[in-house]
Design a protein around this motif. Structure first.
Motif, short mmCIF file in Angstrom:
data_model
loop_
_atom_site.label_atom_id
_atom_site.label_comp_id
_atom_site.label_asym_id
_atom_site.label_seq_id
_atom_site.Cartn_x
_atom_site.Cartn_y
_atom_site.Cartn_z
N LEU A 1 0.49 -11.15 3.71
CA LEU A 1 1.33 -10.05 4.17
C LEU A 1 0.87 -8.72 3.58
N VAL A 2 0.76 -7.72 4.44
CA VAL A 2 0.45 -6.36 4.01
C VAL A 2 1.60 -5.45 4.42
N VAL A 3 2.06 -4.62 3.50
CA VAL A 3 3.11 -3.65 3.81
C VAL A 3 2.59 -2.26 3.49
N PHE A 4 2.62 -1.38 4.50
CA PHE A 4 2.26 0.02 4.29
C PHE A 4 3.54 0.82 4.07
N VAL A 5 3.69 1.37 2.87
CA VAL A 5 4.84 2.23 2.58
C VAL A 5 4.43 3.66 2.88
N ARG A 6 5.23 4.36 3.67
CA ARG A 6 4.93 5.75 4.03
C ARG A 6 6.03 6.67 3.54
N ALA B 1 -6.59 0.36 9.84
CA ALA B 1 -7.40 -0.53 10.69
C ALA B 1 -7.80 -1.81 9.95
N ALA B 2 -7.80 -1.76 8.62
CA ALA B 2 -8.19 -2.93 7.84
C ALA B 2 -7.09 -3.99 7.83
N ALA B 3 -5.87 -3.64 8.23
CA ALA B 3 -4.76 -4.60 8.28
C ALA B 3 -3.88 -4.30 9.49
N PRO B 4 -4.38 -4.62 10.69
CA PRO B 4 -3.66 -4.28 11.93
C PRO B 4 -2.27 -4.92 11.99
N GLN B 5 -2.09 -6.07 11.32
CA GLN B 5 -0.80 -6.75 11.33
C GLN B 5 0.15 -6.22 10.26
N GLY B 6 -0.29 -5.22 9.52
CA GLY B 6 0.54 -4.71 8.43
C GLY B 6 1.86 -4.14 8.92
N VAL B 7 2.91 -4.36 8.11
CA VAL B 7 4.26 -3.88 8.41
C VAL B 7 4.42 -2.50 7.78
N GLU B 8 5.11 -1.59 8.47
CA GLU B 8 5.33 -0.27 7.89
C GLU B 8 6.76 -0.12 7.39
N VAL B 9 6.90 0.46 6.20
CA VAL B 9 8.20 0.76 5.61
C VAL B 9 8.22 2.25 5.30
N VAL B 10 9.25 2.94 5.73
CA VAL B 10 9.35 4.38 5.52
C VAL B 10 10.29 4.66 4.35
N LYS B 11 9.90 5.61 3.50
CA LYS B 11 10.76 5.98 2.38
C LYS B 11 10.93 7.49 2.32
N ASN B 12 12.04 7.90 1.68
CA ASN B 12 12.31 9.33 1.50
C ASN B 12 12.37 9.72 0.04
N ARG B 13 12.07 8.79 -0.84
CA ARG B 13 12.07 9.06 -2.27
C ARG B 13 10.82 8.44 -2.88
N VAL C 1 0.87 -1.18 0.00
CA VAL C 1 0.00 0.00 0.00
C VAL C 1 0.90 1.23 0.00
N VAL C 2 0.87 1.98 -1.09
CA VAL C 2 1.84 3.07 -1.28
C VAL C 2 1.27 4.43 -0.89
#
Lengths: 228, 197
Positions: A68-73, A121-133, A25-26
């Motif tokens: 697996l769900v990954v939230f990219v921020r 809230a739809a994916a409480p187990q989701g992993v967060e990845v932080v990006k700067n680009r 999720v971008v």
């Protein structure tokens, strides 16, 4: 394996192996999506707004089936340590072309940089990845996270279709992942560039609706995982 | 140029493409070994790519005259026996490397991945990358956008990029206008000619 040799595969049979699939999720963050956020109120929200519920539905299905769900921020600001001269120019230029009425957005540590609550809230187990680009892969641990889970297919949602989604999708293919773009779960403040990006995606990746992806994730006769 | 947050930010084309800190990066300019869907497709039309090549030759000649670093990106597979395609059109003899040019090999669509392109540019003090070549929605878009993300001033030579599918060229160019500095090669040549004078 060059994953983009899969070609445009938006028709014909479509299957996903849950154990080898991740939903990425971008940049679904408050400043971009919330009407209390820094940018959304001043922009054309027609495409972005329509993309929120399909993401919630897709993430709920992923959560229910253990995918697996990954939230990219995206995180940054004019004074951020990773902000270069060219990044300043990019921010100044986009501020002008989009008529943002604020100089800052997705500042680290602020509510605006957090994932939109109803999506998180739809994916409480989701992993967060932080990006700067722009790309979710550039100088992030996204590839490590995906590799650690033996992921071979990334299902991509979020924004902007023509910006961070496109960059993440291209890098995913170049990193050897099979790419699925969820047509109704991506969005942009620029409907014209959203359409342009989808046209290119349809030519080289699998572009599917959220309903098609959900059907694949929730099917009860999913095949036994095989070597990619 | 302006200063913001303690950093000097270039903002004009003649500042971006100063020969001393600029590289002309040519992608897709080789006959064999192509890995990307955008090259030599069965439904492709070579007219646009063919028409762009004489302009690319002029851009290359102007770059060389001005002392701009010239980088050729060649694509080659990493996996033995990996299927590749040929460009499907004849390249002019002038579109060839000369002593002093740099060659970078990559196995990815984005020329920065799986290659020495980044360290090659940095070690030469390159701050601005001008992209030309084929095909717009393939190597060109991936590489020009990757340059933006890696903190290069990224300039696209609009009339020196082309696609085998006109609709995808238009789509990619529209996206690139929102990401890079898109200019006609004549503007670049004019600036380089003045600096070479």
């Amino acid at each position: 394996m060059i994953a983009d040799s899969q070609g445009g595969a938006g028709c014909g049979s479509f299957s996903l192996q849950r154990e080898r699939t991740a939903v990425v999720v971008v940049d679904v963050q408050n400043d971009y999506y919330s009407l209390d956020g820094a940018l959304a109120p001043s922009q054309d929200f027609s495409v972005m707004g329509a993309s929120v519920q399909p993401q919630i539905d897709l993430l709920s299905a992923a959560t229910d089936t253990g995918v697996l769900v990954v939230f990219v921020r995206a995180v940054g600001s004019m004074g951020h340590p990773t902000t270069s001269a060219t990044k300043i120019l990019e921010r100044v230029r986009s501020n002008q072309s989009y008529a943002f009425d604020t100089p800052e957005w997705v500042v680290e540590g602020t509510w605006g940089s957090e994932v939109l609550a109803e999506v998180r809230a739809a994916a409480p187990q989701g992993v967060e990845v932080v990006k700067n680009r722009t790309s979710g892969f550039l100088n992030t641990n996204l590839d490590l996270v995906l590799g650690a889970h033996s992921i071979s297919t990334v299902v991509v949602t979020g924004m902007a279709t023509d910006g961070c989604v496109a960059a993440t999708v291209r890098d995913a293919a170049d990193h050897g992942y099979r790419v699925v773009v969820v047509r109704d779960a991506v969005g942009s403040y620029r409907p014209d560039l959203h359409a342009a990006a989808l046209e290119i995606f349809a030519d080289r990746y699998d572009v599917r609706s959220s309903a098609e992806v959900i059907a694949q994730l929730t099917t009860h006769d999913a095949p036994v995982p095989q070597e990619a | 140029m302006f200063v913001m947050h303690g950093k000097e930010v270039l903002e004009r084309l003649d500042e971006f493409v100063r020969p001393q800190h600029t590289a002309l990066v040519l992608v897709g300019m080789h006959q064999a070994g192509h890995l990307d869907r955008s090259i030599a497709r069965s439904d492709g039309d070579p007219a646009g790519p063919t028409a762009s090549l004489p302009r690319t030759v002029r851009l290359l000649e102007g770059a060389r005259d001005a002392g701009v670093t010239v980088v050729w990106v060649r694509h080659a597979p990493v996996a033995l026996g990996e299927a590749t395609s040929d460009l499907g059109l004849e390249l002019p003899a002038a579109l060839a490397a000369r002593p002093g040019d740099v060659e970078v090999v990559t196995s990815r669509v984005n020329a920065f991945l799986g290659s020495d392109l980044l360290v090659t540019l940095r070690s030469r003090g390159v701050r601005c990358m001008v992209t030309a070549g084929l095909a717009t929605e393939g190597y060109v878009q991936a590489t020009a956008d990757a340059a933006v993300q890696r903190d290069f001033y990224s300039v696209l030579a609009e009339d020196c990029v082309a696609s085998f599918v006109p609709g995808l060229h238009t789509a990619a160019l529209a996206m690139l206008r929102n990401r890079c500095e898109v200019h006609q090669s004549t503007e670049l040549l004019s600036i380089w000619a003045q600096s070479a004078a």
